[in-house]
Scaffold this active site. Sequence first.
Site, short mmCIF file in Angstrom:
data_model
loop_
_atom_site.label_atom_id
_atom_site.label_comp_id
_atom_site.label_asym_id
_atom_site.label_seq_id
_atom_site.Cartn_x
_atom_site.Cartn_y
_atom_site.Cartn_z
N HIS A 223 0.73 -1.00 0.09
CA HIS A 223 0.17 0.23 0.48
C HIS A 223 1.48 1.36 -0.28
CE1 HIS A 223 -3.93 -2.12 0.36
NE2 HIS A 223 -2.95 -2.88 1.51
N ASP B 110 -4.48 -12.92 4.15
CA ASP B 110 -5.49 -12.31 4.66
C ASP B 110 -7.20 -13.14 3.87
OD1 ASP B 110 -4.53 -10.79 2.92
OD2 ASP B 110 -4.43 -8.99 3.78
N ASP C 80 -2.41 -10.45 -2.32
CA ASP C 80 -3.02 -10.13 -0.57
C ASP C 80 -4.55 -9.78 -0.94
OD1 ASP C 80 -1.83 -8.45 1.92
OD2 ASP C 80 -4.07 -7.92 0.95
N HIS D 221 -5.82 -7.53 -0.04
CA HIS D 221 -6.53 -6.23 -0.52
C HIS D 221 -5.74 -5.03 -1.64
CE1 HIS D 221 -6.72 -6.68 4.28
NE2 HIS D 221 -7.75 -5.60 3.90
N1 Q9C Z 1 -10.45 -1.79 10.51
C1 Q9C Z 1 -2.62 -5.32 4.69
O1 Q9C Z 1 -2.94 -6.35 4.39
N2 Q9C Z 1 -8.26 -1.51 7.37
N3 Q9C Z 1 -3.24 -4.46 4.60
C2 Q9C Z 1 -8.64 -2.08 7.59
C3 Q9C Z 1 -10.38 -2.43 9.43
C4 Q9C Z 1 -6.96 -1.05 6.59
C5 Q9C Z 1 -4.83 -3.62 5.00
C6 Q9C Z 1 -9.63 -1.44 8.59
C7 Q9C Z 1 -6.89 -2.24 5.72
C8 Q9C Z 1 -4.64 -2.36 5.17
C9 Q9C Z 1 -0.99 -4.85 4.05
ZN ZN Z 2 -3.89 -7.11 2.86
#
Ligand code: Q9C
Ligand code: ZN
Length: 320
Positions: free
Chosen positions: A138, A261, A172, A174
């Site tokens: 990210h 994830d 991933d 995301h």
């Molecule tokens: N309360 C990676 O997996 N926001 N980043 C989540 C949950 C951020 C994930 C909100 C998610 C970032 C590297």
């Molecule tokens: Zn992620």
Amino acid sequence: MPMIKVVYNSSHLLHDPEFELYDGRKSRYPETPDRIETIKTWLEQYGNVEIVNADHGLNKITASLHGSNYEEYFQQISKKADSTGLIPSNFIHDTYAPINSDTYKAARGAIDTALTGATLVASGEKLVYSLCRPPGHHAGGNYMGGYCYFNNAAAAANYLSLSGKVAILDIDYHHGNGTQNIFYERADVLYVSIHADPKLNYPYTNGYENENGRDAGLGYNFNLVVAKNCGIRSYMASLEKALKRIRSFKADYLVVSLGFDGYKDDPIAGFGFEKEDYALIAAAISGLMLPSLIVQEGGYCVEVLGELAQAFLKGWHEYF
Ligand code: Q9C
Ligand code: ZN
């Protein structure tokens, strides 16, 4: 399973944010040090791995990726961090990149971990696994966010691009908005990502299927959206499309941005994957028969991360 080099760096332990902020509310920060520790310990016990320490002499390579101001600024604010860990600035994209006094050092260690892996692959290793933490996908050319500070996978890909064409496959949960951002105008590094719908999931602003690259990079960015809890069967159909695009690109090297994830019990995400599904995914990817660097990204169900990593490495077919 052949012996696989796993690159590790202990400075990630220093980065341990107290909480995550969303809408003014504090919650547990899921991106914890035990994520990487559990993978390392598990693989030492049950995998055929050689742990290699990250080389810290590789810092010139970041400068060309993020710009020297970015690294210098990050180092300065890390020194001034207060207890909230939140420092508003041009470089910080969202509230998911808290900075404490050791965050710079940890993030520097993560990018060194990726670069060390890249140097090993460039010098003939067929498969290397960089246990990067904090994660990186990210982080864009001039921003941090989503638990990411330096883009580890992008740094590795950029290094490998000095010796050939590089495909990045991001699995991933995301979308890797930062990696996309860094290579959006380049044709020598192909970015392919399979991820949850950005309309409903972080990073929201990017990851749509009509984002195909720009200028020289047009056609070299490929986003595939799948549904949350889609399950392995439907996921494999998208993975085949991703692999087909990588085959037609004729890459010399592969960088896998590996997030866990997608696991069914992940606390913030989930594609409904079982543990063994990671072996199926790895088997399919290894069919590309490319020298490959695996870069750790997300994955927050800590108690199974070691098993997921083991399943992934076991599924990777030997072709060497
Ligand atoms: N309360 C990676 O997996 N926001 N980043 C989540 C949950 C951020 C994930 C909100 C998610 C970032 C590297
Ligand atoms: Zn992620």
